[in-house]
Design a protein around this motif. Structure first.
Motif, mmCIF file in Angstrom:
data_model
loop_
_atom_site.group_PDB
_atom_site.id
_atom_site.type_symbol
_atom_site.label_atom_id
_atom_site.label_comp_id
_atom_site.label_asym_id
_atom_site.label_seq_id
_atom_site.Cartn_x
_atom_site.Cartn_y
_atom_site.Cartn_z
ATOM 1 N N VAL D 15 0.882 -1.020 -0.151
ATOM 2 C CA VAL D 15 -0.070 -0.019 -0.009
ATOM 3 C C VAL D 15 0.831 1.206 -0.010
ATOM 4 O O VAL D 15 2.031 1.301 0.487
ATOM 5 C CB VAL D 15 -1.153 0.090 1.273
ATOM 6 N N ASN D 16 0.316 2.213 -0.619
ATOM 7 C CA ASN D 16 1.192 3.702 -0.699
ATOM 8 C C ASN D 16 1.112 4.250 0.709
ATOM 9 O O ASN D 16 0.056 5.046 0.985
ATOM 10 C CB ASN D 16 0.735 4.392 -1.602
ATOM 11 N N SER D 17 1.983 4.056 1.540
ATOM 12 C CA SER D 17 1.883 4.379 2.926
ATOM 13 C C SER D 17 1.620 5.811 3.018
ATOM 14 O O SER D 17 0.667 6.144 3.920
ATOM 15 C CB SER D 17 3.297 4.066 3.822
ATOM 16 N N GLY D 18 2.551 6.749 2.487
ATOM 17 C CA GLY D 18 2.345 8.095 2.628
ATOM 18 C C GLY D 18 1.289 8.620 2.179
ATOM 19 O O GLY D 18 0.703 9.617 2.882
ATOM 20 N N GLN D 19 0.369 7.797 1.206
ATOM 21 C CA GLN D 19 -0.867 8.538 0.611
ATOM 22 C C GLN D 19 -1.957 8.128 1.982
ATOM 23 O O GLN D 19 -2.841 8.855 2.055
ATOM 24 C CB GLN D 19 -1.144 7.794 -0.794
ATOM 25 N N LEU D 20 -1.727 6.805 2.201
ATOM 26 C CA LEU D 20 -2.433 6.353 3.122
ATOM 27 C C LEU D 20 -2.657 7.215 4.481
ATOM 28 O O LEU D 20 -3.737 7.576 4.970
ATOM 29 C CB LEU D 20 -2.417 4.831 3.704
ATOM 30 N N ARG D 21 -1.559 7.641 4.932
ATOM 31 C CA ARG D 21 -1.297 8.273 5.984
ATOM 32 C C ARG D 21 -1.740 9.770 5.790
ATOM 33 O O ARG D 21 -2.498 10.063 6.700
ATOM 34 C CB ARG D 21 0.111 8.510 6.207
ATOM 35 N N PHE D 23 -4.347 10.367 3.634
ATOM 36 C CA PHE D 23 -5.748 10.387 3.948
ATOM 37 C C PHE D 23 -6.490 10.420 5.276
ATOM 38 O O PHE D 23 -7.263 11.080 5.952
ATOM 39 C CB PHE D 23 -6.317 9.266 3.013
ATOM 40 N N ILE D 24 -5.641 9.422 6.080
ATOM 41 C CA ILE D 24 -6.067 9.276 7.245
ATOM 42 C C ILE D 24 -6.013 10.621 8.331
ATOM 43 O O ILE D 24 -6.549 10.914 9.150
ATOM 44 C CB ILE D 24 -5.192 8.067 8.099
ATOM 45 N N GLU D 25 -4.790 11.255 8.173
ATOM 46 C CA GLU D 25 -4.431 12.558 8.899
ATOM 47 C C GLU D 25 -5.767 13.555 8.447
ATOM 48 O O GLU D 25 -5.970 14.247 9.396
ATOM 49 C CB GLU D 25 -3.221 12.760 8.847
ATOM 50 N N ARG D 26 -5.893 13.598 7.209
ATOM 51 C CA ARG D 26 -6.866 14.488 6.671
ATOM 52 C C ARG D 26 -8.230 14.321 7.348
ATOM 53 O O ARG D 26 -8.879 15.208 7.946
ATOM 54 C CB ARG D 26 -7.002 14.404 5.262
ATOM 55 N N ILE D 27 -8.601 13.282 7.555
ATOM 56 C CA ILE D 27 -9.691 12.687 7.961
ATOM 57 C C ILE D 27 -9.886 12.850 9.757
ATOM 58 O O ILE D 27 -10.950 13.478 10.068
ATOM 59 C CB ILE D 27 -10.395 11.181 7.709
ATOM 60 N N GLU D 28 -8.819 12.572 10.170
ATOM 61 C CA GLU D 28 -8.748 12.863 11.713
ATOM 62 C C GLU D 28 -8.958 14.319 12.052
ATOM 63 O O GLU D 28 -9.293 14.727 12.870
ATOM 64 C CB GLU D 28 -7.514 12.139 12.211
ATOM 65 N N LEU D 30 -10.347 16.446 10.199
ATOM 66 C CA LEU D 30 -11.817 16.980 9.828
ATOM 67 C C LEU D 30 -12.402 16.554 11.107
ATOM 68 O O LEU D 30 -13.533 17.396 11.420
ATOM 69 C CB LEU D 30 -11.996 16.468 8.656
ATOM 70 N N ASN D 31 -12.534 15.360 11.765
ATOM 71 C CA ASN D 31 -13.061 14.917 12.622
ATOM 72 C C ASN D 31 -12.818 15.743 13.923
ATOM 73 O O ASN D 31 -13.669 16.161 14.730
ATOM 74 C CB ASN D 31 -12.632 13.411 13.053
#
Lengths: 89, 89, 89, 89
Positions: D15-21, D23-28, D30-31
């Motif tokens: 998996v593309n770690s950087g991209q995954l990270r 996305f997750i950080e953006r969502i977190e 926003l949360n």
DNA sequence: GCTACTCGGAAGGCGC
DNA sequence: GCGCCTTCCGAGTAGC
């Protein structure tokens, strides 16, 4: 009868009111039964709680038991993969 | 027994296995009945469709019929609410 | 002013309409911002999906990360305990 | 690369770690903003309460104000629905 | 196959 | 402080 779009048309009414009513009432009756079952389930959870069990955990157990083991392990694998991707850089 | 979390503890097991199993099986049984009802409902819709009725519209009618009472009482509530807000402080 | 139940009473109106309106509008504004954020989040998930990620798994990852590790392991323990109780008789 | 599931695969990582990270950080993030807004809202309610307003009633008013448009359009929908059901088959 | 909707579960707020 | 109720979020299902 100028046009006939199928059994719903009787030649008397545009829609067969009686039939429509019957379908609707059958569905509403079934919906009520579903609702009653939901309430029964709720009661069982309440009873379990009253006997010292952790309702949330019971829910999870039931959820686990209802899942396909293969799918479940696939998910676990993916979660681990993603977590690894996050942890490994 | 060092600690007592209530009736779920028998003194023999950490959790009362038989009781837990019974609760879970009751719930699973009820869930199956719910599922069966959902399938019945689906069948009735299929039957209605086979008789020329528009399923989407029937769904909508049922939905609205089930909501109407709520709507009414909500409006009542709103009126009471404003009266209370104006009169009671 | 015959009676004074606090700052909401101005002596002119039973309720201070302007103030009430202001509170309501502030809350509604904040609610709209919340809603906008929810939509943003939805978009991010969509973007992730478009890049080949499994949205459901990402949700679980975020859920896991947001949970207190101690609580989480407690839950796991209980689940294992219940599962053992079910499997062991 | 044995298999290609799309842009998430770089050829380097499963998996593309950087991209995954990312996305997750953006969502977190926003949360967190959502959570902050929830707290703001809570504060406004507290303030209203401090000024003598009934929080419960304000909640109800806001709830009903937000539902009203839906109710209206639902009623319109109902009318159209019945017209359609009666006229269109 | 993707989108939208509905339903069930979880969390938070309120009242007792 | 606990239980109840309401609200919010996530999951699964049906339609386009």
């Amino acid at each position: 009868m100028a046009r006939d779009k199928g059994p719903a048309e009787t030649g008397t009414d545009e829609v067969n009111s009686g039939q429509l009513r019957a379908f609707i009432e059958r569905i509403e009756r079934l919906n009520e039964e579903k609702k009653a079952l939901s309430e029964d389930i709720k009661e069982v959870y309440g009873e379990a709680k009253g006997n010292g069990f952790d309702v949330k955990i019971i829910r999870k157990i039931i959820s686990i038991r209802s899942q396909d083991p293969d799918k479940r392990s696939e998910e676990e694998t993916l979660i681990d993969l993603y977590l690894a991707a996050l942890g490994a850089n």
